[in-house]
Motif scaffolding. Sequence first.
Motif, PDB file in Angstrom:
ATOM      1  N   PRO A  48     -14.794 -35.288 -10.907  1.00 53.83           N
ATOM      2  CA  PRO A  48     -14.425 -34.481 -12.073  1.00 53.83           C
ATOM      3  C   PRO A  48     -13.597 -33.262 -11.706  1.00 53.83           C
ATOM      4  O   PRO A  48     -13.748 -32.672 -10.634  1.00 53.83           O
ATOM      5  N   PHE A  49     -12.722 -32.885 -12.634  1.00 54.57           N
ATOM      6  CA  PHE A  49     -11.985 -31.633 -12.523  1.00 54.57           C
ATOM      7  C   PHE A  49     -12.016 -30.961 -13.890  1.00 54.57           C
ATOM      8  O   PHE A  49     -11.093 -31.111 -14.693  1.00 54.57           O
ATOM      9  N   PRO A  50     -13.113 -30.239 -14.185  1.00 58.54           N
ATOM     10  CA  PRO A  50     -13.259 -29.643 -15.519  1.00 58.54           C
ATOM     11  C   PRO A  50     -12.285 -28.487 -15.742  1.00 58.54           C
ATOM     12  O   PRO A  50     -11.890 -27.785 -14.813  1.00 58.54           O
ATOM     13  N   ALA A  51     -11.911 -28.309 -16.992  1.00 56.68           N
ATOM     14  CA  ALA A  51     -11.149 -27.128 -17.399  1.00 56.68           C
ATOM     15  C   ALA A  51     -12.139 -26.007 -17.690  1.00 56.68           C
ATOM     16  O   ALA A  51     -13.027 -26.154 -18.528  1.00 56.68           O
ATOM     17  N   ALA A  52     -11.980 -24.907 -17.001  1.00 58.37           N
ATOM     18  CA  ALA A  52     -12.953 -23.818 -17.128  1.00 58.37           C
ATOM     19  C   ALA A  52     -12.696 -22.947 -18.348  1.00 58.37           C
ATOM     20  O   ALA A  52     -13.588 -22.217 -18.789  1.00 58.37           O
ATOM     21  N   THR A  53     -11.492 -23.002 -18.916  1.00 54.21           N
ATOM     22  CA  THR A  53     -11.146 -22.138 -20.041  1.00 54.21           C
ATOM     23  C   THR A  53     -10.456 -22.946 -21.132  1.00 54.21           C
ATOM     24  O   THR A  53      -9.950 -24.051 -20.902  1.00 54.21           O
ATOM     25  N   ALA A  54     -10.390 -22.353 -22.328  1.00 52.08           N
ATOM     26  CA  ALA A  54      -9.682 -22.990 -23.437  1.00 52.08           C
ATOM     27  C   ALA A  54      -8.199 -23.147 -23.112  1.00 52.08           C
ATOM     28  O   ALA A  54      -7.572 -24.146 -23.493  1.00 52.08           O
ATOM     29  N   GLU A  55      -7.645 -22.168 -22.395  1.00 47.93           N
ATOM     30  CA  GLU A  55      -6.235 -22.253 -22.025  1.00 47.93           C
ATOM     31  C   GLU A  55      -5.969 -23.459 -21.131  1.00 47.93           C
ATOM     32  O   GLU A  55      -4.949 -24.151 -21.291  1.00 47.93           O
ATOM     33  N   GLN A  56      -6.876 -23.728 -20.184  1.00 40.76           N
ATOM     34  CA  GLN A  56      -6.699 -24.883 -19.312  1.00 40.76           C
ATOM     35  C   GLN A  56      -6.809 -26.190 -20.091  1.00 40.76           C
ATOM     36  O   GLN A  56      -6.102 -27.160 -19.798  1.00 40.76           O
ATOM     37  N   ARG A  57      -7.683 -26.221 -21.092  1.00 39.69           N
ATOM     38  CA  ARG A  57      -7.782 -27.423 -21.929  1.00 39.69           C
ATOM     39  C   ARG A  57      -6.489 -27.660 -22.710  1.00 39.69           C
ATOM     40  O   ARG A  57      -6.036 -28.804 -22.857  1.00 39.69           O
ATOM     41  N   ILE A  58      -5.892 -26.576 -23.187  1.00 41.25           N
ATOM     42  CA  ILE A  58      -4.626 -26.700 -23.912  1.00 41.25           C
ATOM     43  C   ILE A  58      -3.536 -27.222 -22.985  1.00 41.25           C
ATOM     44  O   ILE A  58      -2.721 -28.079 -23.370  1.00 41.25           O
ATOM     45  N   VAL A  59      -3.503 -26.723 -21.753  1.00 41.37           N
ATOM     46  CA  VAL A  59      -2.521 -27.204 -20.781  1.00 41.37           C
ATOM     47  C   VAL A  59      -2.706 -28.701 -20.528  1.00 41.37           C
ATOM     48  O   VAL A  59      -1.736 -29.472 -20.482  1.00 41.37           O
ATOM     49  N   ASN A  60      -3.975 -29.135 -20.364  1.00 43.60           N
ATOM     50  CA  ASN A  60      -4.235 -30.563 -20.179  1.00 43.60           C
ATOM     51  C   ASN A  60      -3.692 -31.375 -21.349  1.00 43.60           C
ATOM     52  O   ASN A  60      -3.076 -32.441 -21.165  1.00 43.60           O
ATOM     53  N   CYS A 123     -29.927 -25.462   1.620  1.00 46.40           N
ATOM     54  CA  CYS A 123     -29.693 -24.569   0.474  1.00 46.40           C
ATOM     55  C   CYS A 123     -28.485 -25.078  -0.324  1.00 46.40           C
ATOM     56  O   CYS A 123     -27.429 -24.458  -0.326  1.00 46.40           O
ATOM     57  N   PHE A 124     -28.679 -26.220  -0.974  1.00 46.89           N
ATOM     58  CA  PHE A 124     -27.590 -26.908  -1.661  1.00 46.89           C
ATOM     59  C   PHE A 124     -26.917 -26.005  -2.705  1.00 46.89           C
ATOM     60  O   PHE A 124     -25.691 -25.822  -2.683  1.00 46.89           O
ATOM     61  N   GLU A 125     -27.679 -25.452  -3.627  1.00 47.01           N
ATOM     62  CA  GLU A 125     -27.070 -24.648  -4.692  1.00 47.01           C
ATOM     63  C   GLU A 125     -26.338 -23.441  -4.132  1.00 47.01           C
ATOM     64  O   GLU A 125     -25.261 -23.067  -4.630  1.00 47.01           O
ATOM     65  N   ARG A 126     -26.876 -22.846  -3.093  1.00 45.74           N
ATOM     66  CA  ARG A 126     -26.210 -21.695  -2.485  1.00 45.74           C
ATOM     67  C   ARG A 126     -24.852 -22.090  -1.916  1.00 45.74           C
ATOM     68  O   ARG A 126     -23.868 -21.346  -2.053  1.00 45.74           O
ATOM     69  N   VAL A 127     -24.765 -23.260  -1.304  1.00 47.05           N
ATOM     70  CA  VAL A 127     -23.487 -23.740  -0.767  1.00 47.05           C
ATOM     71  C   VAL A 127     -22.496 -23.974  -1.897  1.00 47.05           C
ATOM     72  O   VAL A 127     -21.321 -23.576  -1.812  1.00 47.05           O
ATOM     73  N   VAL A 128     -22.935 -24.620  -2.984  1.00 54.01           N
ATOM     74  CA  VAL A 128     -22.031 -24.887  -4.109  1.00 54.01           C
ATOM     75  C   VAL A 128     -21.518 -23.572  -4.695  1.00 54.01           C
ATOM     76  O   VAL A 128     -20.319 -23.430  -4.986  1.00 54.01           O
ATOM     77  N   ARG A 129     -22.400 -22.598  -4.858  1.00 60.25           N
ATOM     78  CA  ARG A 129     -21.973 -21.308  -5.415  1.00 60.25           C
ATOM     79  C   ARG A 129     -21.005 -20.604  -4.483  1.00 60.25           C
ATOM     80  O   ARG A 129     -20.049 -19.956  -4.934  1.00 60.25           O
ATOM     81  N   ARG A 130     -21.221 -20.718  -3.180  1.00 55.53           N
ATOM     82  CA  ARG A 130     -20.297 -20.130  -2.220  1.00 55.53           C
ATOM     83  C   ARG A 130     -18.928 -20.810  -2.302  1.00 55.53           C
ATOM     84  O   ARG A 130     -17.885 -20.163  -2.169  1.00 55.53           O
ATOM     85  N   CYS A 131     -18.937 -22.119  -2.532  1.00 59.56           N
ATOM     86  CA  CYS A 131     -17.675 -22.861  -2.595  1.00 59.56           C
ATOM     87  C   CYS A 131     -16.826 -22.439  -3.791  1.00 59.56           C
ATOM     88  O   CYS A 131     -15.603 -22.568  -3.752  1.00 59.56           O
ATOM     89  N   ARG A 132     -17.446 -21.964  -4.850  1.00 57.37           N
ATOM     90  CA  ARG A 132     -16.657 -21.566  -6.014  1.00 57.37           C
ATOM     91  C   ARG A 132     -16.369 -20.071  -6.059  1.00 57.37           C
ATOM     92  O   ARG A 132     -15.574 -19.620  -6.891  1.00 57.37           O
ATOM     93  N   ALA A 133     -16.984 -19.295  -5.195  1.00 54.10           N
ATOM     94  CA  ALA A 133     -16.802 -17.843  -5.225  1.00 54.10           C
ATOM     95  C   ALA A 133     -15.365 -17.473  -4.870  1.00 54.10           C
ATOM     96  O   ALA A 133     -14.825 -17.910  -3.853  1.00 54.10           O
ATOM     97  N   GLY A 134     -14.745 -16.674  -5.733  1.00 53.31           N
ATOM     98  CA  GLY A 134     -13.420 -16.155  -5.433  1.00 53.31           C
ATOM     99  C   GLY A 134     -12.285 -17.146  -5.591  1.00 53.31           C
ATOM    100  O   GLY A 134     -11.138 -16.822  -5.256  1.00 53.31           O
ATOM    101  N   ARG A 135     -12.565 -18.359  -6.083  1.00 52.80           N
ATOM    102  CA  ARG A 135     -11.497 -19.342  -6.253  1.00 52.80           C
ATOM    103  C   ARG A 135     -10.695 -19.033  -7.521  1.00 52.80           C
ATOM    104  O   ARG A 135     -11.252 -18.717  -8.558  1.00 52.80           O
ATOM    105  N   ALA A 136      -9.376 -19.185  -7.413  1.00 51.02           N
ATOM    106  CA  ALA A 136      -8.518 -18.961  -8.576  1.00 51.02           C
ATOM    107  C   ALA A 136      -8.775 -20.023  -9.642  1.00 51.02           C
ATOM    108  O   ALA A 136      -8.800 -19.725 -10.838  1.00 51.02           O
ATOM    109  N   GLU A 137      -8.948 -21.287  -9.212  1.00 51.49           N
ATOM    110  CA  GLU A 137      -9.254 -22.372 -10.133  1.00 51.49           C
ATOM    111  C   GLU A 137     -10.764 -22.598 -10.148  1.00 51.49           C
ATOM    112  O   GLU A 137     -11.329 -23.110  -9.183  1.00 51.49           O
ATOM    113  N   GLN A 138     -11.416 -22.212 -11.245  1.00 53.38           N
ATOM    114  CA  GLN A 138     -12.877 -22.317 -11.325  1.00 53.38           C
ATOM    115  C   GLN A 138     -13.282 -23.695 -11.848  1.00 53.38           C
ATOM    116  O   GLN A 138     -13.915 -23.823 -12.895  1.00 53.38           O
TER     117      GLN A 138
END
Length: 260
Positions: A48-60, A123-138
């Motif tokens: 999956p590659f979800p759109a995090a915002t309404a703007e991204q959904r509009i672009v899709n 610490c699965f959830e901690r790793v996932v949260r670290r992977c998304r921290a600071g990313r431009a594309e959420q």
Amino acid sequence: MYIRTLARTGGAWESLDVLGGPAAGPVAFGGDLGPQSLLAAYRRGLYPFPAATAEQRIVNELLYEADVEAGVVKTLPGDEPFSIAWCSPDPRPVIPVGQARLQRSLRRQLRHTPDWTTTADLCFERVVRRCRAGRAEQWLTDDLLRGLCVLHELGHAHSVEVWEGDELIGGTFGVRIGRVFSADSQFTLRSGAGKTAVADLTRRFAAAGGLAVDVQRDGDHVRLLGARPTPRARYLALLTGPDTARPLPTERLPARRLAG
């Protein structure tokens, strides 16, 4: 709730023609990010590659509405059809577990950092949260995080952690489908820690009887780890092969063993 969702979308997943879908860009839109839907998608060779915002959904919608109307890109039952894109690149970057490698500089680094260790599923959830921290594309949205954490609780999703003493400095996570592991993302807080996590994953997965680690998105950084472009048809065949894999080893191990 998840059982009702699966009953509503299960037939759509089974009838989805992934093999004949576009080589680049989404194969389908729609559906949801519940654990059953995620598992059905990974089993079909999709991520999956979800759109995090309404703007991204509009672009899709602007980019792919014509392809959806023409039937080139399929749609799945869901409330917002352009909110979740499902991808299956052709070819797919895949690391055969016996052909994973580390650059000479990283091997040298590991030999001289005796306090680096690795674990799995600590610490699965901690790793996932670290992977998304600071990313431009959420793309790691809250809904996706929740679905992945349930898959982890059910034994389908796993993480690998890299430690410097007691500090978490790198990691990767993904979903296991039989003898294939689809690695979603990685993070690094020390140079080389993310690559060390992927290398450790291939070593642990090999010990568990796994054949290949799919790294989803191609690039020079994964080529250096041993990823090779794999035709979609071959990748899908790996997913449907016999499942003889064993549990993933989780014990704490010295990272320098990867430099051998």
